[in-house]
Design an enzyme around this catalytic site. Structure first.
Site, PDB file in Angstrom:
ATOM      1  N   SER A  21     -34.398  19.667  31.112  1.00  0.00           N
ATOM      2  CA  SER A  21     -35.253  19.019  30.119  1.00  0.00           C
ATOM      3  C   SER A  21     -35.186  19.810  28.816  1.00  0.00           C
ATOM      4  CB  SER A  21     -36.682  18.923  30.666  1.00  0.00           C
ATOM      5  OG  SER A  21     -37.462  18.065  29.863  1.00  0.00           O
ATOM      6  N   ASN A  22     -36.137  19.630  27.946  1.00  0.00           N
ATOM      7  CA  ASN A  22     -36.140  20.339  26.661  1.00  0.00           C
ATOM      8  C   ASN A  22     -37.578  20.592  26.216  1.00  0.00           C
ATOM      9  OD1 ASN A  22     -37.062  18.037  24.906  1.00  0.00           O
ATOM     10  ND2 ASN A  22     -35.235  17.122  25.827  1.00  0.00           N
ATOM     11  N   ARG A  23     -37.736  21.208  25.074  1.00  0.00           N
ATOM     12  CA  ARG A  23     -39.052  21.712  24.658  1.00  0.00           C
ATOM     13  C   ARG A  23     -39.924  20.688  23.938  1.00  0.00           C
ATOM     14  NH1 ARG A  23     -38.338  26.888  21.269  1.00  0.00           N
ATOM     15  NH2 ARG A  23     -40.591  26.568  21.091  1.00  0.00           N
TER      16      ARG A  23
END
Ligand code: CTP
Length: 219
Positions: A21-23
């Site tokens: 995933s990512n931030r």
């Protein structure tokens, strides 16, 4: 106006307990949804997993993966007059998600990846007279990459921001962005709250949609 907004990250499973995933916190997209709803427009918010409540008056559809986000947006495209893609969709995903938890002792030395669908590109052909807005979150001067994405993804507006700047980008409550309209001069906004940025985006979209319908009425 019917407005479709996406927000948050996507999660691409490695196995039932792990993902890529990512931030993205979803704050920017949720602020855009809230800004349109507060002006009385009908908003559907397609959201990846985030820790935010749905804004008042917004109907929320929750998704996990890029495939699910594409399906949710695609199903509502005809309904909407504007699409604002604030989501940080995964670019890559594991080629295979394991059906059972991968055990520590059986560590794979590498994860085989494949491209996840590019939602804006996939929908560009069905754009018609809709207003499409994208975001370009870059590290460093965002304008050259934002211009490329504006052109390649057939957008009307791209919101460019340098996520490495203090007070900008992921998780922050403020943002420092430049609005780049297709065929228009860049609009450099000062550091402001994400809600403030969202109001400027909503104003731009509503002006563009009003201009397009006035032009259609004249012909
Ligand atoms: N986007 C999308 N589908 C993807 C990736 C991005 O629709 N799989 C949308 C984002 O919501 C955003 C815009 O495209 O509005 C630009 O996203 P970005 O991640 O900056 O662009 P990429 O095409 O992924 O380019 P790169 O990785 O080269 O920066």
């Amino acid at each position: 106006m019917h407005v479709l907004v996406t927000a948050g990250p996507t999660r691409e499973p490695i196995d039932p307990v792990r993902f890529i995933s990512n931030r993205s916190s979803g704050k920017m997209g949720y602020a855009v949804a809230a800004a349109f709803a507060a002006r009385g427009h009908e908003v559907v918010l397609v959201s990846g997993p985030v820790a935010l409540a749905a804004p008042a008056g917004v109907s929320r559809v929750q998704v996990q993966t890029a495939d699910e986000m594409l399906a949710a947006v695609s199903a509502r495209l005809e309904w909407c007059g504007a699409l604002v893609m604030a989501a940080a969709v995964a670019d890559w995903r594991p080629r295979r998600a394991a059906a059972a938890k991968l055990k520590k002792a059986a560590m794979p030395v590498a994860l085989e990846l494949e491209a996840a669908p590019d939602i804006l590109r996939a929908l560009a052909e069905r754009k018609g007279g809709r207003v499409f807005v994208g975001f370009a979150a870059e590290t460093g001067d965002p304008l050259p990459e934002a211009r490329r994405k504006l052109r390649e993804k057939k957008l009307d507006l791209i919101v460019a921001n340098d996520v490495s700047r203090a007070g900008s980008g992921f998780e922050a409550d403020t943002n420092k962005v430049t609005l780049l309209p297709a065929g228009g001069a860049p609009i450099d906004l000062p550091l402001m709250s994400k809600r403030g940025v969202a109001e400027r985006i909503a104003e731009w979209v509503l002006d563009r949609a009003a201009g397009a319908s006035a032009a259609a009425a004249e012909t």
